[in-house]
Structure formats: structure tokens, C-alpha cells
Design a protein around this motif. Sequence first.
Motif, PDB file in Angstrom:
ATOM      1  N   PHE A 155       0.857  -1.158  -0.068  1.00  0.00           N
ATOM      2  CA  PHE A 155      -0.084   0.007   0.095  1.00  0.00           C
ATOM      3  C   PHE A 155       0.900   1.341   0.022  1.00  0.00           C
ATOM      4  N   ALA A 156       1.785   1.222   0.692  1.00  0.00           N
ATOM      5  CA  ALA A 156       2.929   2.240   0.714  1.00  0.00           C
ATOM      6  C   ALA A 156       3.396   2.713  -0.816  1.00  0.00           C
ATOM      7  N   GLN A 157       3.877   1.543  -1.238  1.00  0.00           N
ATOM      8  CA  GLN A 157       4.549   1.600  -2.585  1.00  0.00           C
ATOM      9  C   GLN A 157       3.673   1.849  -3.966  1.00  0.00           C
ATOM     10  N   SER A 158       2.717   0.956  -4.087  1.00  0.00           N
ATOM     11  CA  SER A 158       1.913   0.990  -5.092  1.00  0.00           C
ATOM     12  C   SER A 158       0.737   2.105  -4.987  1.00  0.00           C
ATOM     13  N   GLU A 159       0.097   2.155  -3.957  1.00  0.00           N
ATOM     14  CA  GLU A 159      -0.930   3.041  -3.522  1.00  0.00           C
ATOM     15  C   GLU A 159      -0.600   4.174  -2.756  1.00  0.00           C
ATOM     16  N   GLN A 160       0.592   4.463  -2.350  1.00  0.00           N
ATOM     17  CA  GLN A 160       1.086   5.511  -1.619  1.00  0.00           C
ATOM     18  C   GLN A 160      -0.044   5.832  -0.358  1.00  0.00           C
ATOM     19  N   MET A 216      -7.102  -2.878  10.931  1.00  0.00           N
ATOM     20  CA  MET A 216      -6.341  -2.454   9.720  1.00  0.00           C
ATOM     21  C   MET A 216      -6.588  -0.889   9.931  1.00  0.00           C
ATOM     22  N   LEU A 217      -5.486  -0.445   9.803  1.00  0.00           N
ATOM     23  CA  LEU A 217      -5.620   1.070  10.013  1.00  0.00           C
ATOM     24  C   LEU A 217      -4.999   1.843   8.561  1.00  0.00           C
ATOM     25  N   GLN A 218      -5.647   2.892   7.997  1.00  0.00           N
ATOM     26  CA  GLN A 218      -5.216   3.374   6.556  1.00  0.00           C
ATOM     27  C   GLN A 218      -5.516   4.755   6.576  1.00  0.00           C
ATOM     28  N   HIS A 219      -4.548   5.504   6.357  1.00  0.00           N
ATOM     29  CA  HIS A 219      -4.510   6.886   6.352  1.00  0.00           C
ATOM     30  C   HIS A 219      -5.544   7.396   5.214  1.00  0.00           C
ATOM     31  N   MET A 220      -6.597   8.331   5.149  1.00  0.00           N
ATOM     32  CA  MET A 220      -7.187   8.741   3.969  1.00  0.00           C
ATOM     33  C   MET A 220      -6.046   9.085   2.842  1.00  0.00           C
ATOM     34  N   PRO A 221      -6.591   8.779   1.562  1.00  0.00           N
ATOM     35  CA  PRO A 221      -5.758   9.182   0.405  1.00  0.00           C
ATOM     36  C   PRO A 221      -5.737  10.684   0.215  1.00  0.00           C
ATOM     37  N   LYS A 222      -4.528  11.184  -0.173  1.00  0.00           N
ATOM     38  CA  LYS A 222      -4.345  12.517  -0.557  1.00  0.00           C
ATOM     39  C   LYS A 222      -4.774  13.040  -1.645  1.00  0.00           C
ATOM     40  N   ALA A 223      -5.205  14.142  -2.014  1.00  0.00           N
ATOM     41  CA  ALA A 223      -5.708  14.886  -3.373  1.00  0.00           C
ATOM     42  C   ALA A 223      -4.664  14.601  -4.326  1.00  0.00           C
ATOM     43  N   SER A 224      -3.113  14.723  -3.832  1.00  0.00           N
ATOM     44  CA  SER A 224      -2.117  14.631  -4.984  1.00  0.00           C
ATOM     45  C   SER A 224      -1.199  13.555  -4.515  1.00  0.00           C
ATOM     46  N   PRO A 225      -1.195  12.235  -5.135  1.00  0.00           N
ATOM     47  CA  PRO A 225      -0.413  11.496  -4.451  1.00  0.00           C
ATOM     48  C   PRO A 225       1.059  11.570  -4.711  1.00  0.00           C
ATOM     49  N   ALA A 229       7.837   3.522   2.858  1.00  0.00           N
ATOM     50  CA  ALA A 229       7.287   3.330   3.832  1.00  0.00           C
ATOM     51  C   ALA A 229       6.180   4.375   4.395  1.00  0.00           C
ATOM     52  N   ALA A 230       5.150   4.094   5.472  1.00  0.00           N
ATOM     53  CA  ALA A 230       4.497   5.184   5.613  1.00  0.00           C
ATOM     54  C   ALA A 230       5.279   6.404   6.122  1.00  0.00           C
ATOM     55  N   ARG A 231       6.290   6.294   6.871  1.00  0.00           N
ATOM     56  CA  ARG A 231       7.063   7.532   7.461  1.00  0.00           C
ATOM     57  C   ARG A 231       7.398   8.310   6.065  1.00  0.00           C
ATOM     58  N   ASP A 232       7.756   7.679   4.828  1.00  0.00           N
ATOM     59  CA  ASP A 232       7.920   8.478   3.697  1.00  0.00           C
ATOM     60  C   ASP A 232       6.799   9.155   3.141  1.00  0.00           C
ATOM     61  N   ILE A 233       5.704   8.931   3.501  1.00  0.00           N
ATOM     62  CA  ILE A 233       4.575   9.543   2.952  1.00  0.00           C
ATOM     63  C   ILE A 233       3.983  10.688   3.749  1.00  0.00           C
ATOM     64  N   LEU A 234       3.947  10.645   5.116  1.00  0.00           N
ATOM     65  CA  LEU A 234       3.460  11.481   5.942  1.00  0.00           C
ATOM     66  C   LEU A 234       4.300  12.392   6.552  1.00  0.00           C
ATOM     67  N   GLU A 292       1.582  17.510  10.691  1.00  0.00           N
ATOM     68  CA  GLU A 292       0.292  16.935  11.553  1.00  0.00           C
ATOM     69  C   GLU A 292      -0.049  15.576  11.078  1.00  0.00           C
ATOM     70  N   GLU A 293      -0.219  15.387   9.853  1.00  0.00           N
ATOM     71  CA  GLU A 293      -0.656  14.092   9.402  1.00  0.00           C
ATOM     72  C   GLU A 293       0.206  12.952  10.074  1.00  0.00           C
ATOM     73  N   GLY A 294       1.555  13.219  10.163  1.00  0.00           N
ATOM     74  CA  GLY A 294       2.508  12.246  10.405  1.00  0.00           C
ATOM     75  C   GLY A 294       2.416  12.158  12.002  1.00  0.00           C
ATOM     76  N   ASP A 295       2.066  13.081  12.610  1.00  0.00           N
ATOM     77  CA  ASP A 295       1.722  12.881  14.191  1.00  0.00           C
ATOM     78  C   ASP A 295       0.458  12.175  14.428  1.00  0.00           C
ATOM     79  N   ASN A 296      -0.313  12.490  13.636  1.00  0.00           N
ATOM     80  CA  ASN A 296      -1.794  11.527  13.945  1.00  0.00           C
ATOM     81  C   ASN A 296      -1.511  10.156  13.550  1.00  0.00           C
ATOM     82  N   TRP A 297      -0.825   9.943  12.379  1.00  0.00           N
ATOM     83  CA  TRP A 297      -0.662   8.325  12.076  1.00  0.00           C
ATOM     84  C   TRP A 297       0.047   7.700  13.295  1.00  0.00           C
ATOM     85  N   ASN A 298       1.264   8.492  13.644  1.00  0.00           N
ATOM     86  CA  ASN A 298       2.070   7.780  14.676  1.00  0.00           C
ATOM     87  C   ASN A 298       1.209   7.557  16.077  1.00  0.00           C
TER      88      ASN A 298
END
Length: 333
Positions: free
Chosen positions: A158-163, A190-199, A214-219, A222-228
Motif C-alpha cells: 500500500f505504501a509503494q503501489s497506492e502511497q 487495519m488502519l489506513q490514512h485517507m488518500p491525499k488529493a495529490s499522491p 514506507a509510511a514514514r516517507d509519505i506523511l 500533523e498528518e504524521g503525528d496523527n498516524w504515529n
Amino acid sequence: MTSLSQIVWDDTVLPFQLDRSDIRGRVARLDGVLERVLSQHDYPAAVEALVAEAALLTALIGQTIKLRWKLSLQIRGDGPIRIIATDYYAPASDGAPARIRGWASFDAERVVPDGHAFSQIGKGYFAILIDQGAGNVPYQGITPIAGRSLAACAETYFAQSEQLPTRFSLAFGRSRLPGQDEHWRGGGVMLQHMPKASPLVARDDATGEGGLLAARDILEGEEGDNWNRANLLLDTVEELELIGPSVQPTDLLVRLFHEEGPRVFDAQAVQFGCTCSADKVRESLSIYSAKDIAHMTTNEGIVTADCQFCGAHYEFDPTTLGFEAQERRDDNA
């Protein structure tokens, strides 16, 4: 005596959303489904574990596809456990159950039954395929085998193919409820961050295994803090909460994420289901000539086929199989 919560929540997938964190998720409980998937075969323990894990992932991921679509997981490697394959058939109509099936191919002489299951896949790939029905080109996404579990492979996918930053927490195994025989149970979140408008696009500094995202490369921010924060809360989940028959998924979500504003949606029922049939076997053999069919014919003068998923056994008159038999039928018609 079976508890009411067990009746309600076994073999279901419950979608939810964490409003504060902009994160969606699912809670899955598989009881009879997992038992049916695994009881069709006499798998070594290591293979059983991988099929159980794949079935849970399939239930959690498949819940998002549309009515009448099919989602498949395929894991292929060069180790003694060669193939793990699962299918999720979305409901045919609103309110109907989804169906799950699973199957594995392995080299019995090389498998270490009680050894580390995931390492026996070896090098290979993790794939998700979505069949949207007749007239549509199936979607296929593939990433290399990565991490130390199928769940880690799915997170990398999901991180690599769908970001999409994604996290799984799974538990499964044999259990014995009072007054019942021992059987398989499984559960997961399963947890999944909502998709961004611009991948995002591919990055040269990706920190995942093998240079994958990896997830840390995408967020970040504040989004990264929420995810963590949501992941730290999920880290506190206990195995009994995931698979225990008396812990309701709604109670689990409140216990884990009460400060994140969890909001649940309608649960999706799932059951074991296979789509094999004699007609489908005939269709698969329709590409062969009479000479090819003769090579498949047993000494008893029949052609046999067994479904890899459900174990159904089929027997056919060889003169009715192959494209030459079809041509004869067309001429007679």
C-alpha cells in the motif's frame, strides 16, 4: 453456551473511521470462515499459519471493493512454500455476505512444519488483483516480498503501489470454546490514512526495505503525528482482544481509540465460498486438443479434476472435452 456477542461478530468485517486523525480502518473476526478454509486441506503448521494470515488480510482489504467485484491476494516465492492464494468475492447485492476462499502450494519434502513460516516463502512477490467484471481490464499491483510477515508485505504494497500509509495487527490460531471442538479463530485490525488529493511520486530516499516506500516517507507534519499516535494506540492491543469471542469489536475500538473519535459503519458478513463448477472445468479444458485430453485421461477412461480451494472432485468423459469436442457439438447443432 455461545455468547450473543460471539454470534453477532464472528465472521464479520466492521469498517470504522477515526475522525480526529483522518484515518479509516476495519476490524475483522473470522471463525467458521477460517476453519472452512483450512479444513479443506492437510497443511503443515507453517503453511496453515500463512493461509490464515492471508485470509485475514483478504477480509480486511477486500471489504472496500464494490458489489460483485473480486479481490485476490497472490504470494509467490522460490522457497518451499511456493504459492499462497486467496479470493474475496464481494456481495452480489446489498446485505448479502461476502465470500472468502484460500489455497496454498508447497514442497512437502522441503517445508519445515514448525519452522518460521514467512521465511519459507523465499524471494518473490506480493500481488493484489481486482476483477471488476466482464468487459473491464483487471487491476494488478505487485511489490517484492518484504519484511517478516505477510502483513508487512501488505503494508509495503500500500505504501509503494497506492502511497497509502497502512498498518495491520493480526492474531490467529486454534482455540477451544466451552462445549465445542478445537477450531481456528482469527482477528485483526487495519488502519489506513485517507488518500491525499495529490499522491506522491517515487522517491530516491525511500526508507522501506529494498528502497521501497514506507509510511514514514509519505506523511509528515500533523498528518504524521496523527498516524504515529494511532499506531502507538494500536500497539497496545492484546491477542485476546483480537480473537476472543467475548470482546466486541465496538468495545475494542472504544478501548483503543476513544480519544480519536471512532465512528463505525455497517458490518459486512463473510462466509466461506467457492465458485468452482463442472462447467468452469470444461471451459478451462476447452483450449486443449483431443490428443492433449487423451494424455489427461486415466486408466479408467475418465478425466478428473480437483478444486484447489474447496476440494470438490469432478469426473468427465474425455470425448466431451476440448475444442474438438466443442466443434463437434457446434456441427451437430
